[in-house]
Design a protein around this motif. Structure first.
Motif, PDB file in Angstrom:
ATOM      1  N   ASP A 176       0.829  -1.211   0.000  1.00  0.00           N
ATOM      2  CA  ASP A 176       0.000   0.000   0.000  1.00  0.00           C
ATOM      3  C   ASP A 176       0.861   1.258   0.000  1.00  0.00           C
ATOM      4  O   ASP A 176       0.532   2.262  -0.639  1.00  0.00           O
ATOM      5  N   LEU A 177       1.981   1.215   0.743  1.00  0.00           N
ATOM      6  CA  LEU A 177       2.871   2.369   0.802  1.00  0.00           C
ATOM      7  C   LEU A 177       3.559   2.610  -0.547  1.00  0.00           C
ATOM      8  O   LEU A 177       3.781   3.766  -0.950  1.00  0.00           O
ATOM      9  N   MET A 178       3.905   1.535  -1.232  1.00  0.00           N
ATOM     10  CA  MET A 178       4.617   1.666  -2.499  1.00  0.00           C
ATOM     11  C   MET A 178       3.705   2.149  -3.621  1.00  0.00           C
ATOM     12  O   MET A 178       4.153   2.800  -4.561  1.00  0.00           O
ATOM     13  N   ILE A 179       2.425   1.814  -3.530  1.00  0.00           N
ATOM     14  CA  ILE A 179       1.479   2.171  -4.592  1.00  0.00           C
ATOM     15  C   ILE A 179       0.669   3.372  -4.137  1.00  0.00           C
ATOM     16  O   ILE A 179      -0.169   3.284  -3.252  1.00  0.00           O
ATOM     17  N   GLY A 180       0.923   4.497  -4.752  1.00  0.00           N
ATOM     18  CA  GLY A 180       0.196   5.710  -4.390  1.00  0.00           C
ATOM     19  C   GLY A 180      -1.119   5.836  -5.135  1.00  0.00           C
ATOM     20  O   GLY A 180      -1.482   5.006  -5.964  1.00  0.00           O
ATOM     21  N   GLU A 181      -1.822   6.882  -4.857  1.00  0.00           N
ATOM     22  CA  GLU A 181      -3.103   7.160  -5.518  1.00  0.00           C
ATOM     23  C   GLU A 181      -2.905   8.187  -6.628  1.00  0.00           C
ATOM     24  O   GLU A 181      -2.022   9.038  -6.556  1.00  0.00           O
ATOM     25  N   GLN A 182      -3.753   8.089  -7.670  1.00  0.00           N
ATOM     26  CA  GLN A 182      -3.719   9.041  -8.769  1.00  0.00           C
ATOM     27  C   GLN A 182      -5.116   9.623  -8.981  1.00  0.00           C
ATOM     28  O   GLN A 182      -6.122   9.009  -8.625  1.00  0.00           O
ATOM     29  N   GLU A 183      -5.141  10.814  -9.558  1.00  0.00           N
ATOM     30  CA  GLU A 183      -6.424  11.406  -9.919  1.00  0.00           C
ATOM     31  C   GLU A 183      -7.085  10.549 -10.993  1.00  0.00           C
ATOM     32  O   GLU A 183      -6.403  10.002 -11.862  1.00  0.00           O
ATOM     33  N   PRO A 184      -8.421  10.414 -10.956  1.00  0.00           N
ATOM     34  CA  PRO A 184      -9.122   9.561 -11.927  1.00  0.00           C
ATOM     35  C   PRO A 184      -8.775   9.873 -13.373  1.00  0.00           C
ATOM     36  O   PRO A 184      -8.617   8.967 -14.189  1.00  0.00           O
ATOM     37  N   GLU A 185      -8.620  11.181 -13.704  1.00  0.00           N
ATOM     38  CA  GLU A 185      -8.353  11.538 -15.100  1.00  0.00           C
ATOM     39  C   GLU A 185      -6.933  11.204 -15.531  1.00  0.00           C
ATOM     40  O   GLU A 185      -6.598  11.263 -16.716  1.00  0.00           O
ATOM     41  N   ARG A 186      -6.049  10.824 -14.584  1.00  0.00           N
ATOM     42  CA  ARG A 186      -4.677  10.436 -14.912  1.00  0.00           C
ATOM     43  C   ARG A 186      -4.430   8.950 -14.675  1.00  0.00           C
ATOM     44  O   ARG A 186      -3.311   8.482 -14.799  1.00  0.00           O
ATOM     45  N   ILE A 234      -6.449  -1.570 -21.811  1.00  0.00           N
ATOM     46  CA  ILE A 234      -6.243  -0.491 -20.844  1.00  0.00           C
ATOM     47  C   ILE A 234      -7.082   0.704 -21.264  1.00  0.00           C
ATOM     48  O   ILE A 234      -7.042   1.128 -22.429  1.00  0.00           O
ATOM     49  N   ALA A 235      -7.855   1.224 -20.342  1.00  0.00           N
ATOM     50  CA  ALA A 235      -8.689   2.392 -20.601  1.00  0.00           C
ATOM     51  C   ALA A 235      -8.091   3.604 -19.893  1.00  0.00           C
ATOM     52  O   ALA A 235      -7.622   3.500 -18.752  1.00  0.00           O
ATOM     53  N   VAL A 236      -8.100   4.741 -20.589  1.00  0.00           N
ATOM     54  CA  VAL A 236      -7.624   6.001 -20.012  1.00  0.00           C
ATOM     55  C   VAL A 236      -8.586   7.110 -20.404  1.00  0.00           C
ATOM     56  O   VAL A 236      -9.339   6.990 -21.382  1.00  0.00           O
ATOM     57  N   SER A 237      -8.558   8.181 -19.664  1.00  0.00           N
ATOM     58  CA  SER A 237      -9.334   9.358 -20.031  1.00  0.00           C
ATOM     59  C   SER A 237      -8.825   9.908 -21.364  1.00  0.00           C
ATOM     60  O   SER A 237      -7.628   9.831 -21.668  1.00  0.00           O
ATOM     61  N   VAL A 238      -9.715  10.490 -22.168  1.00  0.00           N
ATOM     62  CA  VAL A 238      -9.293  11.101 -23.431  1.00  0.00           C
ATOM     63  C   VAL A 238      -8.383  12.296 -23.196  1.00  0.00           C
ATOM     64  O   VAL A 238      -7.745  12.785 -24.139  1.00  0.00           O
ATOM     65  N   GLU A 239      -8.302  12.749 -21.951  1.00  0.00           N
ATOM     66  CA  GLU A 239      -7.406  13.856 -21.627  1.00  0.00           C
ATOM     67  C   GLU A 239      -5.954  13.404 -21.441  1.00  0.00           C
ATOM     68  O   GLU A 239      -5.065  14.233 -21.253  1.00  0.00           O
ATOM     69  N   MET A 240      -5.726  12.089 -21.544  1.00  0.00           N
ATOM     70  CA  MET A 240      -4.378  11.550 -21.323  1.00  0.00           C
ATOM     71  C   MET A 240      -3.449  11.779 -22.504  1.00  0.00           C
ATOM     72  O   MET A 240      -2.232  11.679 -22.361  1.00  0.00           O
ATOM     73  N   GLY A 241      -3.976  12.046 -23.701  1.00  0.00           N
ATOM     74  CA  GLY A 241      -3.103  12.239 -24.846  1.00  0.00           C
ATOM     75  C   GLY A 241      -3.838  12.096 -26.154  1.00  0.00           C
ATOM     76  O   GLY A 241      -5.044  11.820 -26.187  1.00  0.00           O
ATOM     77  N   GLU A 260     -18.298   7.209 -16.557  1.00  0.00           N
ATOM     78  CA  GLU A 260     -19.064   8.099 -15.685  1.00  0.00           C
ATOM     79  C   GLU A 260     -18.262   8.459 -14.438  1.00  0.00           C
ATOM     80  O   GLU A 260     -18.296   9.608 -13.975  1.00  0.00           O
ATOM     81  N   SER A 261     -17.529   7.490 -13.898  1.00  0.00           N
ATOM     82  CA  SER A 261     -16.742   7.783 -12.690  1.00  0.00           C
ATOM     83  C   SER A 261     -15.551   8.686 -13.007  1.00  0.00           C
ATOM     84  O   SER A 261     -15.173   9.531 -12.186  1.00  0.00           O
ATOM     85  N   VAL A 262     -14.966   8.516 -14.201  1.00  0.00           N
ATOM     86  CA  VAL A 262     -13.850   9.370 -14.613  1.00  0.00           C
ATOM     87  C   VAL A 262     -14.353  10.751 -15.010  1.00  0.00           C
ATOM     88  O   VAL A 262     -13.672  11.764 -14.798  1.00  0.00           O
ATOM     89  N   GLY A 263     -15.531  10.790 -15.618  1.00  0.00           N
ATOM     90  CA  GLY A 263     -16.112  12.064 -16.026  1.00  0.00           C
ATOM     91  C   GLY A 263     -15.768  12.476 -17.445  1.00  0.00           C
ATOM     92  O   GLY A 263     -16.038  13.617 -17.836  1.00  0.00           O
ATOM     93  N   THR A 264     -15.155  11.570 -18.223  1.00  0.00           N
ATOM     94  CA  THR A 264     -14.814  11.879 -19.616  1.00  0.00           C
ATOM     95  C   THR A 264     -15.034  10.631 -20.473  1.00  0.00           C
ATOM     96  O   THR A 264     -15.248   9.534 -19.960  1.00  0.00           O
ATOM     97  N   ASP A 265     -14.970  10.832 -21.797  1.00  0.00           N
ATOM     98  CA  ASP A 265     -14.891   9.683 -22.691  1.00  0.00           C
ATOM     99  C   ASP A 265     -13.583   8.940 -22.431  1.00  0.00           C
ATOM    100  O   ASP A 265     -12.684   9.448 -21.734  1.00  0.00           O
ATOM    101  N   LEU A 266     -13.463   7.748 -23.020  1.00  0.00           N
ATOM    102  CA  LEU A 266     -12.288   6.919 -22.784  1.00  0.00           C
ATOM    103  C   LEU A 266     -11.581   6.578 -24.090  1.00  0.00           C
ATOM    104  O   LEU A 266     -12.224   6.416 -25.131  1.00  0.00           O
TER     105      LEU A 266
END
Length: 330
Positions: free
Chosen positions: A203-213, A258-265, A241-247
């Motif tokens: 848990d310590l080694m794996i941090g949290e990221q914002e949903p859109e990232r 692998i799914a990512v937010s369309v804001e990733m690139g 819906e949870s991310v708030g963007t298309d994928l």
């Protein structure tokens, strides 16, 4: 070193002499086998004057790769014979009961262009640049799943057309291989814990990221042919819906996407990354596509986000009417 065709003739002639004496009255049969993304030469053993196969199939292509790696023909043949004997004794193919087939038909996704010859021989339907094929799960164990591809002949024997296969698989796949959506961090954490790391340290080694990232891994509970889970639109919709963007959906392998937010690139940049990873890190039989897909959360629909020219997965591309093997820079 022998070239492949000469090697295949030698294996066909000599293979039986490397098997235990119980097999000496049998015959060696070599036949071309259409596998996902490639065509192989399968070797099986038959009873004399019989078309009934009594052993699993091994592939001369794999024996040849070992021969090229070691340079030792006798060792390569003996290892293959030992493997065939071991698999035949330890994992006999269970008897097939046609009555159970309807409840055990599942989906599999394959690349259409790479498998055009194979697809001619089996029921399928196209999905973007991919094709949905069907497998019959004949045995489920803790260590894996035994299944057979539904070719035209088997479909006829089962009395099921493509539409019936699709309806059965739509229900069965979700039940037999339940879809799973995890963050990449969750997947890595599970790997660390499986390797013996204490949960607290993981848990310590794996941090949290914002949903859109965040990168989201879509597969199934067994991580086998899990890319097909992208067919279950409700999972994509809930994620979007949870991310708030298309994928954007990146085909990591036949086992996961692998799914990512369309804001990733930009999709073209993501597709280039997918193609490079395919060629450098994913075995040919596990590659799914070099394209990137777009999931529209409002229309609730998947479409192709890219149309890159490298549609084949084996490094063979077409240019000005010619076909050549692309040279990869390492």
């Amino acid at each position: 070193m022998m070239d492949y065709e000469i090697f295949k003739d030698v294996v066909t002639e000599k293979f039986l002499s490397y098997m235990p004496k119980d097999y000496q009255g049998m015959e060696v049969k070599v036949a071309s086998v259409e596998k996902v993304n490639r065509k192989l030469d399968g070797l099986s053993l038959l009873l004399p004057d019989s078309e009934r196969m009594i052993s699993p199939t091994i592939y001369i292509n794999d024996i040849y790769e070992e021969y090229l790696r070691t340079g030792d023909l006798q060792e390569s043949l003996q290892n293959a014979a030992d493997a065939l004997d071991r698999v035949f004794k330890e994992e006999p193919v269970p008897p097939l009961d046609l009555r159970t087939a309807k409840d055990n038909i599942i989906f599999q996704l394959v690349n259409t262009v790479q498998n055009e010859d194979m697809l001619k021989e089996m029921p399928h339907r196209e999905f973007q640049d991919l094709s949905i094929i069907y497998r019959w799960v004949v045995n489920v164990e803790d260590k894996g799943i035994a299944s057979v591809v539904v070719h035209n002949g088997l479909a006829k024997e089962l009395g099921m057309d493509e539409e019936q296969l699709f309806k059965a698989a739509a229900e069965n796949t979700r039940r037999i291989l339940p879809p799973v959506v995890q963050t990449m961090n969750e997947v890595m954490r599970d790997m660390f814990v499986a390797d013996g790391m204490p949960k607290e340290l993981a848990d310590l080694m794996i941090g949290e990221q914002e949903p859109e990232r965040t990168m989201w891994v879509i597969s199934n509970e067994r991580k086998i042919d899990g890319a097909v889970s992208m067919l279950y639109e409700d999972k994509l919709h809930n994620l979007a819906e949870s991310v708030g963007t298309d994928l954007y959906i990146l085909p990591s392998s036949v086992h996961e996407v692998i799914a990512v937010s369309v804001e990733m690139g930009e999709p073209e940049e993501l597709a280039q990354m997918v193609a490079e990873i395919n060629m450098d890190q994913v075995s040919l039989e596990e590659r799914l596509s070099n394209q990137v897909y777009h999931y529209d959360k409002d229309l609730r629909k998947i479409t192709l986000a890219t149309d890159t020219p490298n549609k084949r997965l084996d490094g063979v591309v077409a240019e000005q009417g010619l076909v050549y093997e692309a040279k990869q820079s390492r």
